[in-house]
Design a protein around this motif. Structure first.
Motif, PDB file in Angstrom:
ATOM      1  N   ALA A 192      33.908  19.008   6.787  1.00 51.01           N
ATOM      2  CA  ALA A 192      35.327  18.625   5.750  1.00 51.01           C
ATOM      3  C   ALA A 192      34.524  18.360   4.467  1.00 51.01           C
ATOM      4  CB  ALA A 192      35.983  17.376   6.512  1.00 51.01           C
ATOM      5  N   LEU A 193      33.592  17.902   4.186  1.00 46.36           N
ATOM      6  CA  LEU A 193      32.903  17.817   2.747  1.00 46.36           C
ATOM      7  C   LEU A 193      32.873  19.204   2.255  1.00 46.36           C
ATOM      8  CD1 LEU A 193      30.254  15.051   3.156  1.00 46.36           C
ATOM      9  CD2 LEU A 193      32.407  14.897   2.587  1.00 46.36           C
ATOM     10  N   ASP A 194      32.341  20.071   2.955  1.00 44.63           N
ATOM     11  CA  ASP A 194      32.430  21.371   2.092  1.00 44.63           C
ATOM     12  C   ASP A 194      33.655  21.863   1.777  1.00 44.63           C
ATOM     13  OD1 ASP A 194      29.714  21.391   2.598  1.00 44.63           O
ATOM     14  OD2 ASP A 194      29.637  22.282   4.486  1.00 44.63           O
ATOM     15  N   ASP A 195      34.634  21.689   2.815  1.00 43.78           N
ATOM     16  CA  ASP A 195      36.062  22.164   2.714  1.00 43.78           C
ATOM     17  C   ASP A 195      36.638  21.475   1.343  1.00 43.78           C
ATOM     18  OD1 ASP A 195      35.636  23.843   4.901  1.00 43.78           O
ATOM     19  OD2 ASP A 195      36.927  22.629   6.251  1.00 43.78           O
ATOM     20  N   TYR A 196      36.394  20.328   1.340  1.00 45.95           N
ATOM     21  CA  TYR A 196      36.802  19.343   0.259  1.00 45.95           C
ATOM     22  C   TYR A 196      36.371  20.160  -1.197  1.00 45.95           C
ATOM     23  CZ  TYR A 196      37.794  15.789  -3.188  1.00 45.95           C
ATOM     24  OH  TYR A 196      38.278  15.200  -4.320  1.00 45.95           O
TER      25      TYR A 196
END
Length: 61
Positions: A47-51
């Motif tokens: 989710a951090l990478d996606d954000y």
């Protein structure tokens, strides 16, 4: 189901280099995916990478 790394709030704060209120704001507004297990909040590492990827794409426009 694959093995997904779940980060604590302090770990996610450290990776994004932001404060707690900013991180909770991202989660509250659903810009950053998270889940609650009991009373603990966890953020999937992806989710951090996606954000970050979404943020970079928006900045490039």
């Amino acid at each position: 189901m694959h093995n997904e790394e779940l980060l604590t709030v302090p770990e996610a704060m450290a990776r994004l280099k932001i404060g707690g209120s900013a991180l909770y704001d991202l989660m509250r507004t659903r810009r950053l995916a998270s889940l609650t297990i009991g009373r603990a909040r966890r953020i999937p590492a992806h989710a951090l990478d996606d954000y970050v990827q979404r943020h970079l794409e928006e900045a490039a426009r």
